[in-house]
Design a protein around this motif. Structure first.
Motif, PDB file in Angstrom:
ATOM      1  N   GLY A 100       0.827  -1.211   0.000  1.00  0.00           N
ATOM      2  CA  GLY A 100       0.000   0.000   0.000  1.00  0.00           C
ATOM      3  C   GLY A 100       0.857   1.254   0.000  1.00  0.00           C
ATOM      4  O   GLY A 100       0.577   2.217  -0.725  1.00  0.00           O
ATOM      5  N   ASN A 101       1.931   1.235   0.807  1.00  0.00           N
ATOM      6  CA  ASN A 101       2.851   2.373   0.832  1.00  0.00           C
ATOM      7  C   ASN A 101       3.487   2.593  -0.540  1.00  0.00           C
ATOM      8  O   ASN A 101       3.694   3.732  -0.970  1.00  0.00           O
ATOM      9  CB  ASN A 101       3.942   2.148   1.876  1.00  0.00           C
ATOM     10  CG  ASN A 101       3.435   2.235   3.305  1.00  0.00           C
ATOM     11  OD1 ASN A 101       2.335   2.729   3.556  1.00  0.00           O
ATOM     12  ND2 ASN A 101       4.219   1.742   4.241  1.00  0.00           N
ATOM     13  N   LYS A 102       3.786   1.505  -1.221  1.00  0.00           N
ATOM     14  CA  LYS A 102       4.373   1.615  -2.569  1.00  0.00           C
ATOM     15  C   LYS A 102       3.365   2.214  -3.550  1.00  0.00           C
ATOM     16  O   LYS A 102       3.733   3.044  -4.390  1.00  0.00           O
ATOM     17  CB  LYS A 102       4.818   0.237  -3.065  1.00  0.00           C
ATOM     18  CG  LYS A 102       6.020  -0.335  -2.357  1.00  0.00           C
ATOM     19  CD  LYS A 102       6.326  -1.731  -2.899  1.00  0.00           C
ATOM     20  CE  LYS A 102       7.304  -2.457  -2.022  1.00  0.00           C
ATOM     21  NZ  LYS A 102       7.525  -3.864  -2.471  1.00  0.00           N
ATOM     22  N   LEU A 103       2.114   1.800  -3.443  1.00  0.00           N
ATOM     23  CA  LEU A 103       1.079   2.381  -4.301  1.00  0.00           C
ATOM     24  C   LEU A 103       0.999   3.890  -4.087  1.00  0.00           C
ATOM     25  O   LEU A 103       0.903   4.668  -5.034  1.00  0.00           O
ATOM     26  CB  LEU A 103      -0.286   1.748  -4.011  1.00  0.00           C
ATOM     27  CG  LEU A 103      -0.604   0.395  -4.639  1.00  0.00           C
ATOM     28  CD1 LEU A 103      -1.942  -0.118  -4.114  1.00  0.00           C
ATOM     29  CD2 LEU A 103      -0.641   0.481  -6.169  1.00  0.00           C
ATOM     30  N   CYS A 156       4.288   0.444 -11.274  1.00  0.00           N
ATOM     31  CA  CYS A 156       5.394   1.007 -10.509  1.00  0.00           C
ATOM     32  C   CYS A 156       5.529   0.327  -9.144  1.00  0.00           C
ATOM     33  O   CYS A 156       6.632  -0.006  -8.701  1.00  0.00           O
ATOM     34  CB  CYS A 156       5.161   2.516 -10.330  1.00  0.00           C
ATOM     35  SG  CYS A 156       6.201   3.328  -9.082  1.00  0.00           S
ATOM     36  N   ALA A 157       4.392   0.099  -8.487  1.00  0.00           N
ATOM     37  CA  ALA A 157       4.402  -0.514  -7.141  1.00  0.00           C
ATOM     38  C   ALA A 157       4.941  -1.935  -7.161  1.00  0.00           C
ATOM     39  O   ALA A 157       5.449  -2.423  -6.149  1.00  0.00           O
ATOM     40  CB  ALA A 157       2.998  -0.487  -6.548  1.00  0.00           C
ATOM     41  N   LYS A 158       4.834  -2.593  -8.305  1.00  0.00           N
ATOM     42  CA  LYS A 158       5.252  -3.991  -8.414  1.00  0.00           C
ATOM     43  C   LYS A 158       6.698  -4.150  -8.882  1.00  0.00           C
ATOM     44  O   LYS A 158       7.234  -5.257  -8.855  1.00  0.00           O
ATOM     45  CB  LYS A 158       4.331  -4.731  -9.384  1.00  0.00           C
ATOM     46  CG  LYS A 158       2.913  -4.942  -8.868  1.00  0.00           C
ATOM     47  CD  LYS A 158       2.071  -5.680  -9.914  1.00  0.00           C
ATOM     48  CE  LYS A 158       0.701  -6.053  -9.366  1.00  0.00           C
ATOM     49  NZ  LYS A 158      -0.115  -4.874  -9.047  1.00  0.00           N
ATOM     50  N   GLU A 164      12.436   1.325  -4.675  1.00  0.00           N
ATOM     51  CA  GLU A 164      13.330   2.476  -4.515  1.00  0.00           C
ATOM     52  C   GLU A 164      12.619   3.648  -3.848  1.00  0.00           C
ATOM     53  O   GLU A 164      13.195   4.325  -2.988  1.00  0.00           O
ATOM     54  CB  GLU A 164      13.872   2.894  -5.877  1.00  0.00           C
ATOM     55  CG  GLU A 164      14.841   1.887  -6.483  1.00  0.00           C
ATOM     56  CD  GLU A 164      15.230   2.237  -7.916  1.00  0.00           C
ATOM     57  OE1 GLU A 164      16.192   1.623  -8.422  1.00  0.00           O
ATOM     58  OE2 GLU A 164      14.578   3.118  -8.520  1.00  0.00           O
ATOM     59  N   LEU A 165      11.373   3.877  -4.263  1.00  0.00           N
ATOM     60  CA  LEU A 165      10.610   4.973  -3.665  1.00  0.00           C
ATOM     61  C   LEU A 165      10.337   4.716  -2.185  1.00  0.00           C
ATOM     62  O   LEU A 165      10.447   5.626  -1.356  1.00  0.00           O
ATOM     63  CB  LEU A 165       9.290   5.168  -4.416  1.00  0.00           C
ATOM     64  CG  LEU A 165       9.388   5.783  -5.808  1.00  0.00           C
ATOM     65  CD1 LEU A 165       8.044   5.702  -6.533  1.00  0.00           C
ATOM     66  CD2 LEU A 165       9.850   7.238  -5.730  1.00  0.00           C
ATOM     67  N   GLY A 170      11.666   5.927   3.413  1.00  0.00           N
ATOM     68  CA  GLY A 170      12.182   5.410   4.676  1.00  0.00           C
ATOM     69  C   GLY A 170      13.337   6.247   5.194  1.00  0.00           C
ATOM     70  O   GLY A 170      13.390   6.615   6.373  1.00  0.00           O
ATOM     71  N   LYS A 171      14.255   6.578   4.303  1.00  0.00           N
ATOM     72  CA  LYS A 171      15.409   7.391   4.690  1.00  0.00           C
ATOM     73  C   LYS A 171      14.979   8.788   5.132  1.00  0.00           C
ATOM     74  O   LYS A 171      15.496   9.334   6.108  1.00  0.00           O
ATOM     75  CB  LYS A 171      16.390   7.489   3.522  1.00  0.00           C
ATOM     76  CG  LYS A 171      17.101   6.172   3.208  1.00  0.00           C
ATOM     77  CD  LYS A 171      18.007   6.321   1.996  1.00  0.00           C
ATOM     78  CE  LYS A 171      18.710   5.004   1.686  1.00  0.00           C
ATOM     79  NZ  LYS A 171      19.562   5.118   0.455  1.00  0.00           N
TER      80      LYS A 171
END
Length: 222
Positions: A100-103, A156-158, A164-165, A170-171
Motif C-alpha cells: 500500500g505504501n508503494k502504491l 510502478c508498485a510492483k 526504490e521509492l 524510509g530514509k
C-alpha cells in the motif's frame, strides 16, 4: 495645445505610472505565491489513525490548498534492515501495508500534482473493494472515479521503482525520527494531532486568505 516635448513627457509619465502599478501587482502576486505553509505528513497506508487524518487533510486542502506546500511520506513506523547486503523493509502492518505504501509512493511520483495525489491516496485508504484499503482494486476503482490511469501506478508498485521509492521515503522518515504515525510538521514545527489543522496552518501564513478569517480563527490570528 500641447507642444511635442510636453506630449512626450506626458506619455513617459503615463508609462512610468503604468509600469509601477504593474510592478506592484507582480510583487503582490509573488508575495502570495511564496506565502505558503510547509506541511509534511509522515504516515502508513493501513494505520486507522492515518486514514482518519487523511480525511481531515483533504478537507483543509479543498479550502486553502493553494496556500499549502504539501509533502507526503508513505512509510510510517516501518523499519529498514540489512539482509546480506540487501535492504529489507518491514512494515508495521505487514507486507500488505508495504505494498500500500508503494502504491501511494508511486501515485505521488506519477501524478506529479500533490493535491491530486493526496485525494487519490485518501480514496485508496478508504477503499473497501480489496479488503483493508490501498490495494490494486482500490487503486483501480479510485482511478475510475477520479479519471486517473491507475495502470502505471500499479506497475510502478510492483517493480524496482516502487522498492526504490519506499526506501527513499524510509530514509527521509528516519531523518525526522518520528514517534508514531501519523506525524505532522508545519513549517518544521510539530503539530499536535488534537489541534485544529486549518487553524494552525493559517497561523503561520503572513497574509492569511479570506478562508482563514472565520470568526473562530480571527480570535486566534488577530
Amino acid at each position: 495645445m500641447l507642444s511635442y516635448s510636453m506630449l512626450l513627457l506626458f506619455l513617459v509619465a503615463v508609462a512610468a505610472v503604468g509600469s509601477a502599478e504593474s510592478g506592484s501587482k507582480d510583487l503582490d502576486m509573488e508575495m502570495k505565491k511564496v506565502d505558503k505553509a510547509d506541511v509534511k505528513l509522515y504516515y502508513e497506508s493501513l494505520c486507522p489513525y492515518c486514514v482518519k487524518f487523511h480525511k481531515r487533510l483533504d478537507t483543509v486542502l479543498k479550502e486553502i490548498g493553494s496556500y499549502i506546500n504539501l509533502k507526503l511520506y508513505p512509510y510510517g513506523n516501518a523499519e529498514r534492515k540489512d539482509d546480506n547486503g540487501k535492504t529489507v523493509i518491514i512494515c508495521e502492518h505487514g507486507e500488505k501495508e508495504c505494498y500500500g505504501n508503494k502504491l501511494h509512493a508511486c501515485a505521488i511520483d506519477k501524478l506529479k500534482d500533490i493535491k491530486e495525489a493526496a485525494y487519490y491516496i485518501t480514496c485508496m485508504m478508504n477503499g473497501t473493494w480489496g479488503g483493508d484499503g490501498s490495494t490494486d482494486k482500490d487503486a483501480t476503482k479510485c482511478g475510475e472515479q477520479m479519471k486517473i490511469d491507475s495502470k502505471p501506478i500499479k506497475e510502478c508498485a510492483k517493480c524496482k521503482k516502487g522498492e526504490e521509492l519506499l526506501e527513499y521515503y524510509g530514509k527521509e522518515t528516519e531523518k525526522v525520527g518520528i514517534d508514531g504515525a501519523p506525524f505532522v510538521l508545519i513549517n518544521e514545527e510539530y503539530f499536535d494531532l488534537e489541534d485544529d489543522l486549518k487553524k494552525e496552518i493559517c497561523k503561520v501564513l503572513k497574509n492569511p486568505p479570506t478562508q482563514c478569517k472565520t470568526k473562530e480563527l480571527l480570535d486566534t490570528l488577530y
